[in-house]
Design a protein around this motif. Structure first.
Motif, PDB file in Angstrom:
ATOM      1  N   HIS A 280      10.385   1.415  20.705  1.00  0.00           N
ATOM      2  CA  HIS A 280       8.923   1.825  20.992  1.00  0.00           C
ATOM      3  C   HIS A 280       8.591   2.904  21.525  1.00  0.00           C
ATOM      4  N   GLU A 281       9.347   3.605  22.235  1.00  0.00           N
ATOM      5  CA  GLU A 281       8.966   5.141  22.019  1.00  0.00           C
ATOM      6  C   GLU A 281       8.257   5.447  21.074  1.00  0.00           C
ATOM      7  N   SER A 282       9.558   5.487  20.342  1.00  0.00           N
ATOM      8  CA  SER A 282       9.710   6.842  18.837  1.00  0.00           C
ATOM      9  C   SER A 282       8.703   5.639  17.773  1.00  0.00           C
ATOM     10  N   GLN A 283       7.499   5.225  18.500  1.00  0.00           N
ATOM     11  CA  GLN A 283       6.410   4.634  16.926  1.00  0.00           C
ATOM     12  C   GLN A 283       5.263   4.677  17.526  1.00  0.00           C
ATOM     13  N   THR A 284       5.453   4.741  15.069  1.00  0.00           N
ATOM     14  CA  THR A 284       3.841   5.341  15.633  1.00  0.00           C
ATOM     15  C   THR A 284       3.154   3.900  14.307  1.00  0.00           C
ATOM     16  N   ILE A 285       1.873   4.146  14.188  1.00  0.00           N
ATOM     17  CA  ILE A 285       1.157   3.449  13.109  1.00  0.00           C
ATOM     18  C   ILE A 285       1.536   3.366  12.162  1.00  0.00           C
ATOM     19  N   THR A 286       1.837   4.830  11.259  1.00  0.00           N
ATOM     20  CA  THR A 286       2.801   5.305  10.067  1.00  0.00           C
ATOM     21  C   THR A 286       4.420   4.138  10.054  1.00  0.00           C
ATOM     22  N   ASN A 287       5.309   4.226  11.274  1.00  0.00           N
ATOM     23  CA  ASN A 287       6.390   4.273  11.039  1.00  0.00           C
ATOM     24  C   ASN A 287       6.373   2.692  10.992  1.00  0.00           C
ATOM     25  N   LEU A 288       5.504   2.128  11.243  1.00  0.00           N
ATOM     26  CA  LEU A 288       5.205   0.829  11.076  1.00  0.00           C
ATOM     27  C   LEU A 288       5.116  -0.653  10.289  1.00  0.00           C
ATOM     28  N   LEU A 289       4.000   0.406  10.246  1.00  0.00           N
ATOM     29  CA  LEU A 289       2.624  -0.186   8.529  1.00  0.00           C
ATOM     30  C   LEU A 289       3.544   0.087   7.208  1.00  0.00           C
ATOM     31  N   ILE A 290       4.207   1.430   7.100  1.00  0.00           N
ATOM     32  CA  ILE A 290       4.711   2.169   5.946  1.00  0.00           C
ATOM     33  C   ILE A 290       6.189   1.046   5.333  1.00  0.00           C
ATOM     34  N   ASN A 291       6.283   1.003   4.164  1.00  0.00           N
ATOM     35  CA  ASN A 291       7.170   0.026   3.881  1.00  0.00           C
ATOM     36  C   ASN A 291       7.365   0.987   2.158  1.00  0.00           C
ATOM     37  N   HIS A 292       8.933   1.572   2.224  1.00  0.00           N
ATOM     38  CA  HIS A 292       9.500   2.361   1.071  1.00  0.00           C
ATOM     39  C   HIS A 292       8.219   3.346   0.880  1.00  0.00           C
ATOM     40  N   ASP A 293       7.956   2.471  -0.646  1.00  0.00           N
ATOM     41  CA  ASP A 293       7.319   3.951  -1.786  1.00  0.00           C
ATOM     42  C   ASP A 293       5.975   2.839  -1.028  1.00  0.00           C
ATOM     43  N   ARG A 294       5.596   2.183  -0.750  1.00  0.00           N
ATOM     44  CA  ARG A 294       3.727   2.049  -0.170  1.00  0.00           C
ATOM     45  C   ARG A 294       3.743   2.767   0.853  1.00  0.00           C
ATOM     46  N   TYR A 295       2.661   3.027   0.665  1.00  0.00           N
ATOM     47  CA  TYR A 295       1.786   4.371   2.194  1.00  0.00           C
ATOM     48  C   TYR A 295      -0.089   4.238   2.070  1.00  0.00           C
ATOM     49  N   TYR A 296       0.162   2.338   1.296  1.00  0.00           N
ATOM     50  CA  TYR A 296      -1.373   1.762   1.785  1.00  0.00           C
ATOM     51  C   TYR A 296      -1.309   0.730   2.536  1.00  0.00           C
ATOM     52  N   LEU A 297      -2.841   0.360   2.715  1.00  0.00           N
ATOM     53  CA  LEU A 297      -2.903  -1.478   2.750  1.00  0.00           C
ATOM     54  C   LEU A 297      -4.148  -1.523   2.558  1.00  0.00           C
ATOM     55  N   LEU A 298      -4.157  -2.799   2.068  1.00  0.00           N
ATOM     56  CA  LEU A 298      -5.245  -3.794   1.214  1.00  0.00           C
ATOM     57  C   LEU A 298      -6.510  -3.756   1.839  1.00  0.00           C
ATOM     58  N   GLY A 299      -7.657  -3.375   1.508  1.00  0.00           N
ATOM     59  CA  GLY A 299      -8.766  -3.337   1.749  1.00  0.00           C
ATOM     60  C   GLY A 299     -10.076  -4.148   0.687  1.00  0.00           C
ATOM     61  N   HIS A 300     -11.161  -4.450   1.211  1.00  0.00           N
ATOM     62  CA  HIS A 300     -11.843  -4.537  -0.142  1.00  0.00           C
ATOM     63  C   HIS A 300     -13.255  -3.872  -0.633  1.00  0.00           C
ATOM     64  N   PRO A 301     -13.560  -4.024  -1.953  1.00  0.00           N
ATOM     65  CA  PRO A 301     -13.030  -4.852  -2.085  1.00  0.00           C
ATOM     66  C   PRO A 301     -11.919  -5.022  -2.522  1.00  0.00           C
ATOM     67  N   SER A 302     -10.728  -6.564  -3.091  1.00  0.00           N
ATOM     68  CA  SER A 302      -9.076  -6.219  -3.374  1.00  0.00           C
ATOM     69  C   SER A 302      -9.535  -5.751  -4.407  1.00  0.00           C
ATOM     70  N   PRO A 303      -8.244  -5.649  -5.537  1.00  0.00           N
ATOM     71  CA  PRO A 303      -7.579  -4.779  -4.212  1.00  0.00           C
ATOM     72  C   PRO A 303      -6.993  -3.035  -3.940  1.00  0.00           C
ATOM     73  N   LYS A 304      -8.099  -3.083  -3.586  1.00  0.00           N
ATOM     74  CA  LYS A 304      -8.269  -1.110  -3.085  1.00  0.00           C
ATOM     75  C   LYS A 304      -7.604  -1.154  -2.047  1.00  0.00           C
ATOM     76  N   GLN A 305      -6.924   0.445  -2.015  1.00  0.00           N
ATOM     77  CA  GLN A 305      -6.064   0.452  -1.330  1.00  0.00           C
ATOM     78  C   GLN A 305      -6.753   1.623  -0.504  1.00  0.00           C
ATOM     79  N   VAL A 306      -5.812   1.314   0.945  1.00  0.00           N
ATOM     80  CA  VAL A 306      -6.506   1.859   2.234  1.00  0.00           C
ATOM     81  C   VAL A 306      -5.752   2.797   2.169  1.00  0.00           C
TER      82      VAL A 306
END
Length: 424
Positions: free
Chosen positions: A191-217
């Motif tokens: 938790h002390e070293s926590q960042t929003i990027t290391n929480l949400l990034i997964n392997h080679d996925r550096y994006y989230l889904l937006g609208h209209p789907s499948p928009k990548q943010v």
């Protein structure tokens, strides 16, 4: 030569003493288990197939007493998770065993439930032993997992095994306080070293889904923002009720920031879905104006475990620095609506003081059209505490109108007053 023989003899003598101590310890351990689990005419447990297994076979093992019943949904939800952890530990060859202590209503229910478990059980007909165990460990609710150590050390007995399994799984073994302290330290370090990027990034996925789907943010675009991680699913009825409220609050916060031209502040929400199929996820996400992790992404399970999410909907708030502000965002939204933003301690203290001031003008007693008893205004210090509002079915804390007779409780804002005087 004589001196060496004496030293060897002395060493052998010490080993014999140690061996005697171990034998005595094992006898005490077995004796304790027999005293806890056996009756005057039974010294065995039942396997899932109905075979008898001697209690003495549990000697030198860590033992979990699992108080559970098939009629209670939280038990049925927890049992598969516990079974997975149990099988993992068995595959590792460690000394761990579980004993089912049933609160089922009849023997058929007991048999069908125990058949789904890979561990032992106290036979259903032995009511006295089951009652004695409930009294001995002060079991007030199920599911409950009490963990006993083989060294007969009462100080090492753990009463919160369910929470430990939810949080740490098989990593918890051997379930000692020292091991749990290690795991807690690991959590603190993460938790002390926590960042929003290391929480949400997964392997080679550096994006989230937006609208209209499948928009990548890009996840990088969230850095420096206040982020709400919204754990929910279309099949969850409380989630379906809370989501429209959260959408309204989200839009009000965005509008507020736009009007105030707060270019250095921003707010975003990310759906962390536990929907059971892609179609449900798509239709649910389509109703939301924010972002989402892809359906079935492994990060979803990691986040659920990391934030110890045991029920949905749940809203975890991450500050602009990437650190967790609160895991009680849903409750704060219910209490303060858009005023809860930016969810900092300073803001919440201010809102709490305002609520206390407003409560001074509230009547001490009310009659609510949804309830037939008189309701009394209570605060957290006078019996309010966390509650689920019986009118809107949402969480609350602090001030509430409470029925002293039956526990009915509502938010002050949910009271629809009926003028019936102070009696009746």
């Amino acid at each position: 030569m004589r001196k060496e023989e004496e030293e060897v003899g002395s060493s052998c003598k010490n080993n014999n003493v140690k061996g005697n101590e171990d034998d005595t310890s094992n006898q005490l351990s077995t004796s304790r288990l027999l005293a806890l689990l056996a009756s005057k005419d039974r010294d065995f447990l039942l396997s899932p197939t109905g075979n008898q297994v001697k209690i003495s076979e549990l000697e030198d093992k860590v033992v979990g007493l699992y108080f559970s019943a098939n009629w209670y949904r939280p038990c049925r939800n927890f049992t598969p998770l516990l079974a997975t952890v149990y099988e993992q530990l068995k595959d590792q060859g460690v000394g761990f065993e579980i004993i089912f202590v049933s609160s089922d209503e009849d023997v058929d229910a007991f048999n069908s439930y125990h058949a789904c478990m890979p561990w032992y059980a106290i036979q259903f007909s032995d009511l006295e032993t089951k009652k004695a165990l409930n009294r001995r460990f002060n079991v007030e609710g199920i599911p409950c997992l009490i963990i006993l150590q083989p060294n007969n050390n009462e100080d090492e007995t753990l009463h919160d095994g369910v929470d430990i399994i939810y949080r740490f799984g098989a990593q918890s073994f051997p379930f000692t306080k020292a091991r749990l302290e290690e795991l807690e330290k690991e959590v603190r370090d993460k938790h002390e070293s926590q960042t929003i990027t290391n929480l949400l990034i997964n392997h080679d996925r550096y994006y989230l889904l937006g609208h209209p789907s499948p928009k990548q943010v890009p996840i990088a675009s969230l850095v420096g923002k206040t982020i709400g991680l919204y754990f929910s699913a279309q099949w969850c009825l409380p989630g379906l009720k809370f989501t429209p409220k959260l959408i309204s609050i989200y839009q009000k916060i965005k509008q507020m920031l736009m009007e105030e031209r707060e270019i250095d502040r921003n707010f975003e929400i990310v759906l962390v879905s536990s929907d059971r199929d892609h179609e449900s996820f798509d239709s649910y996400f389509e109703t939301m104006p924010w972002l989402a992790l892809p359906f079935g992404d492994s990060t979803i399970k990691n986040l659920t475990k990391y934030f110890d999410v045991q029920g949905i909907p749940s809203l975890v708030i991450i500050g602009p620095d990437g650190k967790t502000l609160t895991k009680h965002g849903r409750n704060l939204i219910n209490l303060y609506q858009e005023k809860a933003y930016p969810f900092t301690e300073a803001q919440l203290e201010l809102l709490e003081k305002q609520m206390d001031e407003e409560a001074k003008s509230l009547p001490e007693f009310e009659f609510h059209e949804g309830h037939h008893h008189q309701l009394t205004l209570v605060s957290q210090s006078t019996g309010g505490g966390p509650f689920i509002c019986c009118d809107c079915d949402e969480q609350g804390s602090g001030w509430a109108y409470q029925c002293i007779e039956c526990g009915y409780e509502v938010h002050p804002k949910c009271v629809r007053a009926v003028n019936r005087g102070l009696t009746g």
